[in-house]
Scaffold this motif. Sequence first.
Motif, PDB file in Angstrom:
ATOM      1  N   GLY A 208       0.806  -1.209   0.000  1.00 11.25           N
ATOM      2  CA  GLY A 208       0.000   0.000   0.000  1.00 11.25           C
ATOM      3  C   GLY A 208       0.839   1.258   0.000  1.00 11.25           C
ATOM      4  O   GLY A 208       2.068   1.222   0.110  1.00 11.25           O
ATOM      5  N   GLY A 209       0.159   2.377  -0.119  1.00 10.87           N
ATOM      6  CA  GLY A 209       0.840   3.655  -0.115  1.00 10.87           C
ATOM      7  C   GLY A 209      -0.142   4.802  -0.161  1.00 10.87           C
ATOM      8  O   GLY A 209      -1.357   4.611  -0.254  1.00 10.87           O
ATOM      9  N   ALA A 210       0.395   6.017  -0.088  1.00 12.79           N
ATOM     10  CA  ALA A 210      -0.410   7.231  -0.084  1.00 12.79           C
ATOM     11  C   ALA A 210       0.012   8.139  -1.229  1.00 12.79           C
ATOM     12  O   ALA A 210       1.206   8.305  -1.489  1.00 12.79           O
ATOM     13  N   SER A 211      -0.972   8.679  -1.940  1.00 16.64           N
ATOM     14  CA  SER A 211      -0.739   9.655  -3.001  1.00 16.64           C
ATOM     15  C   SER A 211       0.202   9.080  -4.065  1.00 16.64           C
ATOM     16  O   SER A 211      -0.115   8.065  -4.680  1.00 16.64           O
ATOM     17  N   ALA A 212       1.373   9.705  -4.272  1.00 13.90           N
ATOM     18  CA  ALA A 212       2.304   9.152  -5.250  1.00 13.90           C
ATOM     19  C   ALA A 212       2.768   7.761  -4.843  1.00 13.90           C
ATOM     20  O   ALA A 212       3.034   6.908  -5.700  1.00 13.90           O
ATOM     21  N   GLY A 213       2.864   7.517  -3.530  1.00 12.79           N
ATOM     22  CA  GLY A 213       3.214   6.178  -3.065  1.00 12.79           C
ATOM     23  C   GLY A 213       2.136   5.169  -3.395  1.00 12.79           C
ATOM     24  O   GLY A 213       2.420   4.002  -3.689  1.00 12.79           O
ATOM     25  N   ALA A 214       0.869   5.617  -3.374  1.00  8.89           N
ATOM     26  CA  ALA A 214      -0.224   4.739  -3.789  1.00  8.89           C
ATOM     27  C   ALA A 214      -0.135   4.448  -5.279  1.00  8.89           C
ATOM     28  O   ALA A 214      -0.447   3.331  -5.724  1.00  8.89           O
ATOM     29  N   ALA A 215       0.274   5.450  -6.059  1.00  9.40           N
ATOM     30  CA  ALA A 215       0.453   5.230  -7.494  1.00  9.40           C
ATOM     31  C   ALA A 215       1.518   4.167  -7.744  1.00  9.40           C
ATOM     32  O   ALA A 215       1.344   3.271  -8.585  1.00  9.40           O
ATOM     33  N   LEU A 216       2.629   4.259  -7.010  1.00  6.44           N
ATOM     34  CA  LEU A 216       3.694   3.265  -7.159  1.00  6.44           C
ATOM     35  C   LEU A 216       3.230   1.888  -6.721  1.00  6.44           C
ATOM     36  O   LEU A 216       3.535   0.874  -7.367  1.00  6.44           O
ATOM     37  N   ALA A 217       2.473   1.816  -5.620  1.00  2.28           N
ATOM     38  CA  ALA A 217       2.000   0.530  -5.121  1.00  2.28           C
ATOM     39  C   ALA A 217       1.035  -0.115  -6.104  1.00  2.28           C
ATOM     40  O   ALA A 217       1.122  -1.319  -6.397  1.00  2.28           O
ATOM     41  N   ALA A 218       0.084   0.663  -6.623  1.00  2.00           N
ATOM     42  CA  ALA A 218      -0.894   0.112  -7.558  1.00  2.00           C
ATOM     43  C   ALA A 218      -0.219  -0.362  -8.837  1.00  2.00           C
ATOM     44  O   ALA A 218      -0.534  -1.440  -9.365  1.00  2.00           O
ATOM     45  N   PRO A 232       0.395  -9.250  -3.898  1.00  2.00           N
ATOM     46  CA  PRO A 232       0.025  -9.017  -2.497  1.00  2.00           C
ATOM     47  C   PRO A 232      -1.325  -9.631  -2.163  1.00  2.00           C
ATOM     48  O   PRO A 232      -2.166  -9.860  -3.036  1.00  2.00           O
ATOM     49  N   ALA A 233      -1.516  -9.879  -0.873  1.00  2.00           N
ATOM     50  CA  ALA A 233      -2.811 -10.370  -0.409  1.00  2.00           C
ATOM     51  C   ALA A 233      -3.887  -9.310  -0.585  1.00  2.00           C
ATOM     52  O   ALA A 233      -5.068  -9.626  -0.700  1.00  2.00           O
ATOM     53  N   GLY A 234      -3.491  -8.064  -0.594  1.00  2.00           N
ATOM     54  CA  GLY A 234      -4.415  -6.964  -0.792  1.00  2.00           C
ATOM     55  C   GLY A 234      -3.648  -5.682  -1.037  1.00  2.00           C
ATOM     56  O   GLY A 234      -2.437  -5.588  -0.774  1.00  2.00           O
ATOM     57  N   LEU A 235      -4.353  -4.677  -1.541  1.00  4.14           N
ATOM     58  CA  LEU A 235      -3.753  -3.409  -1.925  1.00  4.14           C
ATOM     59  C   LEU A 235      -4.460  -2.298  -1.162  1.00  4.14           C
ATOM     60  O   LEU A 235      -5.700  -2.230  -1.152  1.00  4.14           O
ATOM     61  N   VAL A 236      -3.685  -1.431  -0.490  1.00  5.51           N
ATOM     62  CA  VAL A 236      -4.236  -0.323   0.296  1.00  5.51           C
ATOM     63  C   VAL A 236      -3.779   0.984  -0.343  1.00  5.51           C
ATOM     64  O   VAL A 236      -2.573   1.270  -0.396  1.00  5.51           O
ATOM     65  N   LEU A 237      -4.731   1.780  -0.818  1.00  4.24           N
ATOM     66  CA  LEU A 237      -4.410   3.014  -1.532  1.00  4.24           C
ATOM     67  C   LEU A 237      -5.075   4.199  -0.831  1.00  4.24           C
ATOM     68  O   LEU A 237      -6.306   4.276  -0.757  1.00  4.24           O
ATOM     69  N   ALA A 238      -4.258   5.108  -0.298  1.00  2.99           N
ATOM     70  CA  ALA A 238      -4.774   6.321   0.334  1.00  2.99           C
ATOM     71  C   ALA A 238      -4.645   7.484  -0.642  1.00  2.99           C
ATOM     72  O   ALA A 238      -3.565   7.745  -1.171  1.00  2.99           O
ATOM     73  N   TYR A 239      -5.760   8.148  -0.894  1.00  4.82           N
ATOM     74  CA  TYR A 239      -5.869   9.275  -1.840  1.00  4.82           C
ATOM     75  C   TYR A 239      -4.924   9.115  -3.039  1.00  4.82           C
ATOM     76  O   TYR A 239      -4.048   9.938  -3.276  1.00  4.82           O
ATOM     77  N   ILE A 299      -9.528   1.590  -1.038  1.00  2.00           N
ATOM     78  CA  ILE A 299      -9.193   2.958  -1.442  1.00  2.00           C
ATOM     79  C   ILE A 299      -9.807   3.904  -0.430  1.00  2.00           C
ATOM     80  O   ILE A 299     -11.021   3.865  -0.181  1.00  2.00           O
ATOM     81  N   VAL A 300      -8.973   4.756   0.182  1.00  2.00           N
ATOM     82  CA  VAL A 300      -9.440   5.765   1.129  1.00  2.00           C
ATOM     83  C   VAL A 300      -9.162   7.129   0.521  1.00  2.00           C
ATOM     84  O   VAL A 300      -7.998   7.536   0.384  1.00  2.00           O
ATOM     85  N   ASN A 301     -10.196   7.833   0.133  1.00  2.00           N
ATOM     86  CA  ASN A 301     -10.051   9.146  -0.481  1.00  2.00           C
ATOM     87  C   ASN A 301     -10.233  10.262   0.530  1.00  2.00           C
ATOM     88  O   ASN A 301     -10.994  10.117   1.504  1.00  2.00           O
ATOM     89  N   SER A 302      -9.570  11.386   0.292  1.00  2.00           N
ATOM     90  CA  SER A 302      -9.854  12.620   1.020  1.00  2.00           C
ATOM     91  C   SER A 302     -11.044  13.298   0.350  1.00  2.00           C
ATOM     92  O   SER A 302     -11.176  13.268  -0.874  1.00  2.00           O
ATOM     93  N   GLU A 303     -11.898  13.921   1.155  1.00  2.00           N
ATOM     94  CA  GLU A 303     -13.106  14.515   0.580  1.00  2.00           C
ATOM     95  C   GLU A 303     -12.787  15.697  -0.320  1.00  2.00           C
ATOM     96  O   GLU A 303     -13.245  15.766  -1.468  1.00  2.00           O
ATOM     97  N   ASN A 304     -12.029  16.662   0.185  1.00  2.00           N
ATOM     98  CA  ASN A 304     -11.755  17.894  -0.548  1.00  2.00           C
ATOM     99  C   ASN A 304     -10.434  17.765  -1.296  1.00  2.00           C
ATOM    100  O   ASN A 304      -9.412  18.332  -0.921  1.00  2.00           O
ATOM    101  N   ASP A 305     -10.461  16.985  -2.342  1.00  2.00           N
ATOM    102  CA  ASP A 305      -9.233  16.600  -3.035  1.00  2.00           C
ATOM    103  C   ASP A 305      -9.581  16.263  -4.481  1.00  2.00           C
ATOM    104  O   ASP A 305     -10.335  15.332  -4.740  1.00  2.00           O
ATOM    105  N   SER A 306      -9.030  17.009  -5.409  1.00  2.00           N
ATOM    106  CA  SER A 306      -9.327  16.736  -6.807  1.00  2.00           C
ATOM    107  C   SER A 306      -8.804  15.374  -7.245  1.00  2.00           C
ATOM    108  O   SER A 306      -9.335  14.773  -8.185  1.00  2.00           O
ATOM    109  N   LEU A 307      -7.768  14.850  -6.566  1.00  2.00           N
ATOM    110  CA  LEU A 307      -7.267  13.521  -6.906  1.00  2.00           C
ATOM    111  C   LEU A 307      -8.267  12.428  -6.564  1.00  2.00           C
ATOM    112  O   LEU A 307      -8.127  11.285  -7.020  1.00  2.00           O
ATOM    113  N   ARG A 308      -9.274  12.782  -5.782  1.00  2.00           N
ATOM    114  CA  ARG A 308     -10.318  11.830  -5.441  1.00  2.00           C
ATOM    115  C   ARG A 308     -10.942  11.216  -6.699  1.00  2.00           C
ATOM    116  O   ARG A 308     -11.369  10.049  -6.684  1.00  2.00           O
TER     117      ARG A 308
END
Length: 359
Positions: A208-218, A232-239, A299-308
């Motif tokens: 898993g990862g966050a933002s650009a780290g999520a891009a790399l993980a995915a 992986p057993a599963g993929l965790v992507l934050a925003y 996938i955990v998105n931030s509400e006020n985020d265009s990357l959502r």
Amino acid sequence: MTKTLLSTGIHDRLGDWLDDPVGGPLLRACLLPEGGEASQLDMVRGLTLRRLVEAAGDTFTRAMAEDLVRQVLGIELGDDDFAAPAPAGAQTPALIARHPHLARVAFEDVAIDGPSGPVPARWYRSSGAGTTALVWIHGGGFVGGDLDTPEAHWVSLELAARGIPVLSADYRKVPQGGTYPVPSDDVLAAWRWSLERFVPEGGRLFLGGASAGAALAAALAVRLRDGAGASPAGLVLAYPIVHPTLPPASGEGVDWYVGFTPDSVQSMNRAFAGSDEVMADPHAFAGIADVAGMPPTLIVNSENDSLRASGELFAEQLHASAVPVDLELELGTFHGHLSDPASAAAQASIRRIADWIGL
């Protein structure tokens, strides 16, 4: 909370900054929306600009950073903003003072052999660790961030305290020549290292990862599915931003965080890709891949985020390919909310991740 307002004509005053291949994408990402919270300003100053100067070296000088901060944020940087890097994990005592349960986590820095040289990583574990572990990748727009940013260090401490061992891995950034496939190969090296050493027999390893780290993980999950190694057993992507270009906003009436525009996202991703050809490579951007056979994904998105918009579209793509996917929205948050350990929303996201991995 005090509001921080920026002039509507700020773009006119930035001139060549927006065209700079390194500073431009990050500058756009740092711009606050009119009425943005002061805490967001603090995050930009403390976690992005300072780390950018530290990471970019001669490409993005102190004078450039001082001018950027003066023009964009109206802040005069001082010597303290350019202090030598703190020792690894130096903020841990302050985190433990606020969150005493983190005291039971032990961690150590490791250097993992990678094709471009050693990959810095940090291994977290607690006495109650189980057989499920996570390889976690921080964000930073492919130009900043490190193992000490809260999005890396605090997140790893929290998950390890809940019994999930974590390997937090760094990667080479664009200012150091870290264009694709170099950062992806760094993360792949960390993944293979973890498979060999980190998981007990019969254990499960998540990625898993966050933002650009999520891009790399995915994107690495696509590579693994296509033969680069065990998935992986599963993929965790934050925003996450998993598409080379920003999809259209899907929500109505949402106070989108305007710092990430389609142009700034494309510039950021093009700097990471290094060529137009890589912008069309599904091993660099999971959002343009055939996602059939991908692992279950949170996938955990931030509400006020265009990357959502990227996270939402990716969830639709996974669902259409019969991949189990859970899409969560953390209300009241801006992009990067896992970088604020004092935030109730960040704590809520930690619980979501821990609960999902524990399923």
